[in-house]
Design an enzyme around this catalytic site. Structure first.
Site: not given
Ligand code: GAR
Length: 198
Positions: A63, A107, A141
């Site tokens: 990582r 998020h 976090g």
């Molecule tokens: C979005 O809902 C974003 O908030 C989420 O992935 C989706 C991406 O959508 N992110 C997470 O869940 C991060 N923890 P997209 O690929 O259509 O832009």
């Protein structure tokens, strides 16, 4: 002055696409940096003529090496702002140290409720009446950084994960573009976990 932005995305890239559509004299999308060579966001970047760097953890011994390579890939484009828009890996210490209070994330939940990779599914399972969208500053976090803006989205009786997520993403795209534009114009100050965004 133009705000140089690097976007991090792992998936479809609809949020990334909203940022591309918002480009103008104030907002310049310099590059997409992704962990996933098959991400839809890669095809979107290619169509828009935006540079892509793939930093796939599978190609690194551990990582910390991945963290170092990800930081270098972002730094190459000297961004003022790094936008995590559907990036599904937790950023490492080196990336965070390179861009203090300059990485934001969107998020699909009302943080601190439902952090992590399955926020929409978790909200549905919990049986809550509403969930939503949060844009926040990234810290060490998982989805714990200072909140910049939030907006609620009702959960409808016949929602499944996909219908609910699509409605949340409509809100996310609007909030994210608005926040990025305000940061481009006025900067972002974080003091004692309180965000000031004019
Ligand atoms: C979005 O809902 C974003 O908030 C989420 O992935 C989706 C991406 O959508 N992110 C997470 O869940 C991060 N923890 P997209 O690929 O259509 O832009």
């Amino acid at each position: 002055m133009t705000c140089r932005i690097v976007v991090l995305a792992s998936g479809n890239g609809s949020l990334f696409n909203a940022l591309i559509d918002a480009r103008d004299d104030e907002l310049s999308i310099e590059a997409l940096v992704t962990d996933n060579p098959k991400a839809g966001a890669v095809a979107i970047a290619s169509r828009a003529g935006i540079d892509v760097r793939v930093v796939d953890p599978a190609n690194f011994a551990d990582r910390s090496e991945w963290d170092e390579a990800l930081t270098a890939a972002i730094e190459e484009f000297t961004p003022v702002l790094v936008v995590s828009a559907g990036f599904m890996l937790v950023l490492g210490a080196e990336t965070l140290a390179a861009f203090p209070d300059r990485i934001i994330n969107t998020h699909p939940a009302l943080l601190p409720a439902f952090p992590g990779a399955h926020a929409v599914r978790d909200a549905l399972s919990a049986g809550v009446a509403e969930t939503g969208s949060t844009v926040h500053v990234v810290d060490a976090g998982v989805d714990t950084g200072p909140v910049i803006v939030q907006e609620a989205v009702d959960i409808l009786p016949d929602d499944d994960e996909s219908t609910l997520h699509e409605r949340i993403k409509v809100v996310e795209r609007r909030l994210l573009v608005d926040v990025v534009r305000r940061i481009a114009r006025h900067g972002l100050a974080v003091n004692d976990r309180k965000v000031t965004l004019p």
